[in-house]
Design a protein around this motif. Structure first.
Motif, PDB file in Angstrom:
ATOM      1  N   LYS A   4     -19.223 -49.462   8.257  1.00 36.86           N
ATOM      2  CA  LYS A   4     -18.764 -48.774   8.320  1.00 36.86           C
ATOM      3  C   LYS A   4     -19.432 -47.272   7.257  1.00 36.86           C
ATOM      4  N   VAL A   5     -19.689 -46.363   7.028  1.00 37.32           N
ATOM      5  CA  VAL A   5     -19.142 -45.351   6.060  1.00 37.32           C
ATOM      6  C   VAL A   5     -19.338 -44.352   6.145  1.00 37.32           C
ATOM      7  N   ILE A   6     -18.069 -44.201   5.093  1.00 34.34           N
ATOM      8  CA  ILE A   6     -17.809 -42.761   5.898  1.00 34.34           C
ATOM      9  C   ILE A   6     -17.891 -41.856   4.559  1.00 34.34           C
ATOM     10  N   ASN A   7     -18.675 -40.965   4.487  1.00 37.83           N
ATOM     11  CA  ASN A   7     -18.894 -39.969   3.243  1.00 37.83           C
ATOM     12  C   ASN A   7     -17.717 -39.024   3.007  1.00 37.83           C
ATOM     13  N   VAL A   8     -17.080 -38.645   1.964  1.00 39.79           N
ATOM     14  CA  VAL A   8     -15.887 -37.512   1.915  1.00 39.79           C
ATOM     15  C   VAL A   8     -16.353 -36.926  -0.061  1.00 39.79           C
ATOM     16  N   THR A   9     -15.586 -35.598   0.297  1.00 41.80           N
ATOM     17  CA  THR A   9     -15.193 -35.332  -1.255  1.00 41.80           C
ATOM     18  C   THR A   9     -14.330 -34.904  -1.402  1.00 41.80           C
ATOM     19  N   THR A  10     -14.496 -34.192  -3.274  1.00 44.05           N
ATOM     20  CA  THR A  10     -13.057 -34.541  -3.774  1.00 44.05           C
ATOM     21  C   THR A  10     -12.098 -33.624  -3.154  1.00 44.05           C
ATOM     22  N   ASP A  11     -12.069 -33.049  -2.185  1.00 45.29           N
ATOM     23  CA  ASP A  11     -10.845 -32.495  -0.885  1.00 45.29           C
ATOM     24  C   ASP A  11     -10.170 -33.738  -0.732  1.00 45.29           C
ATOM     25  N   THR A  12     -10.938 -34.251   0.615  1.00 49.79           N
ATOM     26  CA  THR A  12     -10.602 -34.567   1.271  1.00 49.79           C
ATOM     27  C   THR A  12     -10.372 -36.411   1.227  1.00 49.79           C
ATOM     28  N   VAL A  13     -10.612 -37.043  -0.174  1.00 53.59           N
ATOM     29  CA  VAL A  13     -10.655 -38.704  -0.081  1.00 53.59           C
ATOM     30  C   VAL A  13      -9.479 -38.458   0.161  1.00 53.59           C
ATOM     31  N   VAL A  14      -8.315 -37.909  -1.035  1.00 61.80           N
ATOM     32  CA  VAL A  14      -6.495 -38.709  -0.190  1.00 61.80           C
ATOM     33  C   VAL A  14      -6.436 -38.602   1.084  1.00 61.80           C
ATOM     34  N   GLY A  15      -6.552 -37.476   1.337  1.00 63.99           N
ATOM     35  CA  GLY A  15      -6.272 -37.363   2.802  1.00 63.99           C
ATOM     36  C   GLY A  15      -7.118 -38.619   3.720  1.00 63.99           C
ATOM     37  N   GLU A  16      -8.341 -39.297   3.354  1.00 60.38           N
ATOM     38  CA  GLU A  16      -8.897 -40.125   4.172  1.00 60.38           C
ATOM     39  C   GLU A  16      -7.878 -41.530   3.834  1.00 60.38           C
ATOM     40  N   VAL A  17      -7.841 -41.148   2.601  1.00 62.58           N
ATOM     41  CA  VAL A  17      -7.223 -42.777   1.801  1.00 62.58           C
ATOM     42  C   VAL A  17      -6.014 -42.841   2.435  1.00 62.58           C
ATOM     43  N   MET A  18      -4.902 -42.012   2.865  1.00 64.36           N
ATOM     44  CA  MET A  18      -3.385 -41.895   4.133  1.00 64.36           C
ATOM     45  C   MET A  18      -4.265 -42.672   4.906  1.00 64.36           C
ATOM     46  N   LYS A  19      -4.611 -41.401   5.767  1.00 62.27           N
ATOM     47  CA  LYS A  19      -5.260 -41.772   7.445  1.00 62.27           C
ATOM     48  C   LYS A  19      -5.532 -43.406   7.208  1.00 62.27           C
ATOM     49  N   MET A  20      -6.278 -43.681   6.130  1.00 64.40           N
ATOM     50  CA  MET A  20      -6.537 -45.778   6.409  1.00 64.40           C
ATOM     51  C   MET A  20      -5.721 -46.209   5.864  1.00 64.40           C
ATOM     52  N   LYS A  21      -4.304 -45.586   5.225  1.00 65.26           N
ATOM     53  CA  LYS A  21      -3.129 -46.544   4.935  1.00 65.26           C
ATOM     54  C   LYS A  21      -2.639 -46.549   6.034  1.00 65.26           C
ATOM     55  N   ASN A  22      -2.516 -45.384   6.757  1.00 68.88           N
ATOM     56  CA  ASN A  22      -1.670 -45.127   7.995  1.00 68.88           C
ATOM     57  C   ASN A  22      -2.133 -46.786   9.225  1.00 68.88           C
ATOM     58  N   ASP A  23      -3.216 -46.245  10.066  1.00 73.90           N
ATOM     59  CA  ASP A  23      -3.918 -47.340  10.280  1.00 73.90           C
ATOM     60  C   ASP A  23      -4.223 -48.717   9.637  1.00 73.90           C
ATOM     61  N   GLY A  24      -3.363 -49.637   9.115  1.00 68.42           N
ATOM     62  CA  GLY A  24      -3.194 -50.824   8.742  1.00 68.42           C
ATOM     63  C   GLY A  24      -4.905 -51.554   8.025  1.00 68.42           C
ATOM     64  N   HIS A  25      -5.000 -50.207   7.444  1.00 64.73           N
ATOM     65  CA  HIS A  25      -6.433 -50.922   6.728  1.00 64.73           C
ATOM     66  C   HIS A  25      -5.524 -51.523   5.062  1.00 64.73           C
ATOM     67  N   ARG A  26      -6.430 -52.008   4.784  1.00 65.16           N
ATOM     68  CA  ARG A  26      -6.107 -53.085   3.056  1.00 65.16           C
ATOM     69  C   ARG A  26      -6.799 -52.679   2.140  1.00 65.16           C
ATOM     70  N   LEU A  27      -5.933 -52.134   1.126  1.00 69.37           N
ATOM     71  CA  LEU A  27      -7.521 -51.258  -0.303  1.00 69.37           C
ATOM     72  C   LEU A  27      -8.269 -52.591  -0.366  1.00 69.37           C
ATOM     73  N   VAL A  28      -9.213 -53.336  -0.276  1.00 67.90           N
ATOM     74  CA  VAL A  28      -9.552 -54.081  -1.309  1.00 67.90           C
ATOM     75  C   VAL A  28      -9.958 -53.734  -2.931  1.00 67.90           C
ATOM     76  N   THR A  29     -10.771 -52.532  -3.062  1.00 68.53           N
ATOM     77  CA  THR A  29     -11.622 -52.301  -4.517  1.00 68.53           C
ATOM     78  C   THR A  29     -12.388 -51.169  -4.215  1.00 68.53           C
ATOM     79  N   PHE A  30     -12.569 -50.218  -5.249  1.00 68.56           N
ATOM     80  CA  PHE A  30     -13.592 -49.582  -5.378  1.00 68.56           C
ATOM     81  C   PHE A  30     -14.324 -50.230  -6.119  1.00 68.56           C
TER      82      PHE A  30
END
Lengths: 122, 359, 146
Positions: A4-30
């Motif tokens: 799945k691809v989710i589009n984010v902006t500079t304002d929302t990116v940190v919040g979205e990443v935080m959400k992913m972390k709380n969902d239990g996702h692992r950051l692979v890379t950029f």
């Protein structure tokens, strides 16, 4: 591209990443790619039980990008790498090598922008 | 207590890979570690802009000094997905055979180096002696010991004859016997345990959050193996990720030891299921516009390729994330609290391949 | 103590290593070693030069020159596999160490253009060639910049 691809902006990116972390996702890379003359596309790849999710952020290279190294410590290396390769700034990077992670201090060139691309034959 | 700063590296006592760590030490205890990379940065990703997509296979093989095969497999699979090429079944299985031979020799190399890191030199020589048989298999079947260079877009360009298969099966039986003879020493020997048990502990939560990959992650109790995605021929083979739960250097070495045996078993399974057929599909034209995200399991862990095509024979972007790149943040979390004398062992325990990391 | 059986076995066995420069192992038949060309069979089509991943081969069709920089060659064997006349071969042993840089240059007979097409053919071929050469140069310039 699978996942799945989710589009984010500079304002929302940190919040979205935080959400992913709380969902239990692992950051692979950029991953990064050039958008046009002065744009930069960043894909944040996440993984959970072998399922992939990508966040897509498109920015201008002259404006600072919010860093997610405060959320995922592991982001610090890849953000420093992007700094080396594209000469962009990250706001709030926990350990900033100031473009010397790979490059020597005297290098001023931007490796992935200085264009050697071979134009397609017409 | 006063803090002393000790520079560690770029030369590691046993590993010929340049990584520098600035260690802040109080007494003999490490308090903080700051990494410095950049000694072997080659800019291989940039080459994708001037080499065509066939030639990039040979470049990708040289990303890593020890597992050329799996890098090439990952790149080829990504291009094949982008171009929608159907790879023949025989080629997929042959790729599995060579990939698993690479995993075996990479792990045997590491087990030897690890024994050397805590000063057990005769064990180091034993592991490398066993490894030589795998190198001979590579050389006899592909033409080179390490850079096997058998992948092409759409398949492979070397084949195994029935005689070669019989010979390989005989050789890996000997390898398995000789590896098993060393099992007790690397897992239960008193001197080995004294240097590895409880050293460089990484908890399950930390390993996951810090993005660890491969044996480092599985040694901390997370059952994640990219081969479970079933890419290539792996969907037809029967295996389970090897997991240890203690999260210390002993767990990481045990994971690698058991994976060596697992890889030998996978080679046997793949040979048993090797179908007849074509070696490579015909590939025509250039990669179309589009993006591909491909993951495979390398000896060191999950290896990620991101490819962006633009319709020409040159790729717009090739991004490689190697497992050691992911394992450096966990390393920084393992080091604080350990003794200075254990630093070489802990650094080696993540199986660092710095050439991979910096590309 | 667990290592003792291995130690005893090794004590009773012959050494596992060879006295290398004096005893050399038989090479495997498929080994990708030193590259050489059978220049008489070469038709100077330039396929090897185009396919080579390290771009170490240069072919001059006009003069019938084939040159390869063995220090840049990565011994992948792509040129050998793609050669239409199979005039490139690899020995089963690697090249011996050298004390100075060399360049492999072989001179052969360039294919004679057919009388009728002699006027048109060189022009048609010269254009893409010039294009290729330009590219090569710009690449080199870029490499130097880095």
């Amino acid at each position: 591209m699978k996942g799945k691809v989710i589009n984010v902006t500079t304002d929302t990116v940190v919040g979205e990443v935080m959400k992913m972390k709380n969902d239990g996702h692992r950051l692979v890379t950029f991953s990064t790619y050039q958008v046009d003359e002065d744009g930069l596309g960043i894909l944040y790849h996440f993984d959970k039980n072998l399922e992939t999710t990508h966040l897509r952020l498109t920015v201008k290279r002259d404006a600072p990008i919010p860093s997610v190294s405060g959320v995922y410590f592991a982001a610090l290396l890849v953000e420093n790498e992007i700094r080396d390769q594209w000469d962009v700034k990250f706001d709030g990077l926990v350990l900033d090598f100031n473009r010397t992670l790979y490059l020597d201090p005297e290098v001023t060139q931007v490796p992935l922008v200085s264009n050697v691309k071979i134009e397609p034959k017409k | 207590m006063a803090t002393t700063v000790i520079p560690f590296g770029p030369q590691h006592p046993v590993l010929p890979e340049p990584v520098h760590l600035t260690l802040k030490v109080e007494d003999e205890i490490v308090k903080e570690a700051i990494p410095a990379l950049g000694y072997v940065h080659r800019g291989l990703e940039k080459l994708a802009e001037i080499r065509d997509y066939h030639q990039m296979i040979q470049v990708c093989e040289r990303v890593c000094g020890i597992c050329s095969m799996i890098h090439a497999v990952c790149y080829s699979q990504a291009i094949e997905e982008l171009m929608e090429v159907e790879v023949p079944k025989r080629a997929e299985m042959l790729r599995v055979i060579w990939s698993e031979l690479h995993r075996t020799h990479s792990h045997l190399l590491w087990l030897g180096l690890f024994a050397d890191a805590f000063g057990f030199e005769s064990l180091f020589m034993q592991f490398w002696k066993v490894r030589e048989r795998i190198m001979d298999i590579n050389e006899a079947t592909t033409g080179s010991r390490v850079i096997v260079s058998v992948n092409v877009i759409g398949g492979v360009r070397a084949d195994l004859s029935p005689e070669q298969i019989r010979w390989i099966l005989g050789e890996i039986d000997i390898v398995e016997k000789e590896v098993r003879a060393l099992q007790d020493t690397i897992m239960n020997d008193y001197t080995v345990k004294a240097r590895t048990v409880g050293v460089g502990v990484l908890s399950k939560e930390n390993a996951y959050l810090l993005g660890a990959a491969g044996p480092t992650l599985r040694g901390s109790g997370v059952a994640q193996d990219m081969r479970m995605l079933g890419y290539g021929g792996y969907s037809e083979l029967d295996f389970e990720p090897v997991v240890e739960t203690s999260g210390d250097c002993w767990a990481r070495s045990t994971v690698r030891f058991r994976e060596t045996l697992q890889s030998i078993d996978l080679v046997r399974q793949a040979i048993a299921k090797l179908p007849e057929g074509e070696l490579a599909a015909k590939v025509k034209g250039n990669p179309p516009e589009g993006e591909v995200y491909m993951r495979v399991e390398q000896p060191r862990g999950e290896c990620v390729y991101y490819i962006k095509g633009n319709g020409t024979k040159h790729l717009d972007r090739l991004r490689i994330r190697t497992p050691t790149f992911a394992n450096i943040p966990p390393l920084l979390a393992m080091l604080p609290g350990c003794e200075l004398a254990d630093v070489p062992v802990i650094v080696l325990a993540i199986d660092p391949c710095i050439s991979c990391t910096e590309r | 103590m667990l290592f003792t059986p291995t130690v005893i076995k090794n004590l009773l066995k012959k050494p596992a290593t060879r006295l290398y420069p004096f005893t050399v192992r038989e090479p495997f038949p498929n080994y990708r070693g030193e590259l050489y060309i059978d220049i008489d069979a070469c038709i100077f089509c330039g396929t090897c030069a185009r396919k080579c991943p390290s771009q170490c081969i240069e072919v001059d069709k006009e003069q019938g020159l084939w040159s390869c920089d063995p220090h840049a060659c990565v011994y992948c064997g792509i040129c050998r596999d793609t050669c239409p006349t199979k005039c490139l071969h690899m020995k089963d042993v690697h090249r011996k160490p050298m004390t100075e840089r060399i360049m492999m240059v072989e001179k052969g007979e360039p294919p004679k253009p057919k009388k009728k097409a002699a006027e048109a053919a060189p022009k048609a071929e010269a254009e893409p060639k010039a294009d290729d050469a330009d590219k090569g140069e710009s690449k080199k310039a870029d490499a130097k910049k880095k």
